[in-house]
Design an enzyme around this catalytic site. Sequence first.
Site, short mmCIF file in Angstrom:
data_model
loop_
_atom_site.label_atom_id
_atom_site.label_comp_id
_atom_site.label_asym_id
_atom_site.label_seq_id
_atom_site.Cartn_x
_atom_site.Cartn_y
_atom_site.Cartn_z
N LYS A 10 0.82 -1.21 0.00
CA LYS A 10 0.00 0.00 0.00
C LYS A 10 0.86 1.27 0.00
CE LYS A 10 -3.91 -2.27 2.30
NZ LYS A 10 -4.98 -2.13 3.32
N TYR A 50 -12.50 -2.26 -3.72
CA TYR A 50 -13.01 -2.49 -2.37
C TYR A 50 -14.54 -2.41 -2.30
CZ TYR A 50 -8.41 -2.33 -0.01
OH TYR A 50 -7.14 -2.60 0.46
N ASN A 113 -2.10 0.01 7.04
CA ASN A 113 -1.61 -1.30 7.47
C ASN A 113 -0.72 -1.99 6.45
OD1 ASN A 113 -3.59 -2.01 5.68
ND2 ASN A 113 -4.68 -3.40 7.06
N HIS A 116 -2.12 -5.57 1.56
CA HIS A 116 -3.41 -6.24 1.38
C HIS A 116 -3.14 -7.63 0.80
CE1 HIS A 116 -7.54 -7.07 0.04
NE2 HIS A 116 -6.97 -7.54 -1.05
N GLU A 127 -9.76 -10.29 -7.66
CA GLU A 127 -8.73 -9.25 -7.45
C GLU A 127 -7.60 -9.35 -8.47
OE1 GLU A 127 -9.47 -8.48 -2.68
OE2 GLU A 127 -7.64 -9.50 -3.30
P1 CMP Z 1 -7.33 -4.76 3.69
O1 CMP Z 1 -6.81 -6.10 4.01
O2 CMP Z 1 -6.78 -4.06 2.50
O3 CMP Z 1 -8.93 -4.86 3.51
C1 CMP Z 1 -9.79 -3.78 3.74
C2 CMP Z 1 -9.10 -2.63 4.41
O4 CMP Z 1 -9.95 -1.73 5.08
C3 CMP Z 1 -8.19 -3.16 5.50
O5 CMP Z 1 -7.09 -3.81 4.95
C4 CMP Z 1 -7.87 -1.89 6.25
O6 CMP Z 1 -6.88 -1.11 5.60
C5 CMP Z 1 -9.20 -1.17 6.13
N1 CMP Z 1 -9.95 -1.31 7.37
C6 CMP Z 1 -10.51 -2.42 7.89
N2 CMP Z 1 -11.13 -2.17 9.04
C7 CMP Z 1 -10.97 -0.85 9.27
C8 CMP Z 1 -11.38 0.03 10.30
N3 CMP Z 1 -12.10 -0.42 11.34
N4 CMP Z 1 -11.02 1.32 10.21
C9 CMP Z 1 -10.32 1.77 9.14
N5 CMP Z 1 -9.90 0.97 8.13
C10 CMP Z 1 -10.21 -0.32 8.20
#
Ligand code: CMP
Length: 139
Positions: A10, A50, A113, A116, A127
Site C-alpha cells: 500500500k 473495495y 496497514n 493487502h 482481485e
Molecule cells: P485490507 O486487508 O486491504 O482490507 C480492507 C481494508 O480496510 C483493510 O485492509 C484496512 O486497511 C481497512 N480497514 C478495515 N477495518 C478498518 C477500520 N475499522 N477502520 C479503518 N480501516 C479499516
Amino acid sequence: MSERTLAIIKPDAVKKNAVGDIINRYEQAGLKPVAIKMIHMSQSVVEGFYAVHKARPFFGSLCAFMSSGPAVVLVLQGDNAIKKNRELMGATDPAKADAGSIRKAHGANIEFNAVHGSDSPETAQFEIGYFFPGMEIFS
Ligand code: CMP
C-alpha cells in the site's frame, strides 16, 4: 496445492521504502511474484476494488488513503498462497499482528496497514483479474 493470490504493497509502505523488504518476505516464504507493477490508483479504481466494503464507515477514508500515492500490486504463486500470505501479513490491525509479520513491522494502524492480501479463492480470482490480464502473468 499451488494457487495464486493478489497482494498490494500500500501507499504507506511504498512511502517508507519498505517495498524491497516486503517482496523479500514473500520470496523467502515460497511465494513467487508472477506479476508485478506500480500504479497510482484513482478514487474510482479503489472504489471498484473495495466494493465489498462500500457500506462500511471507513470506506471513504480507505479510498482516500489507497489513492493517495503509488502502490505495488503483485500476483503471488505458491502452495497455499492465500493462507500463507495472510499469515505473513498478520492481523488487519498491526497492534494485534503477530511478531515477525509484515503489518507488525510496517503497519501504523488498522487503516495504514502496509499490505493487502486476498482472503479466499473467489476473492483472489476477482482481485487478480481486476489488475492483471492473463498476458501479464508469468508462471
Ligand atoms: P485490507 O486487508 O486491504 O482490507 C480492507 C481494508 O480496510 C483493510 O485492509 C484496512 O486497511 C481497512 N480497514 C478495515 N477495518 C478498518 C477500520 N475499522 N477502520 C479503518 N480501516 C479499516
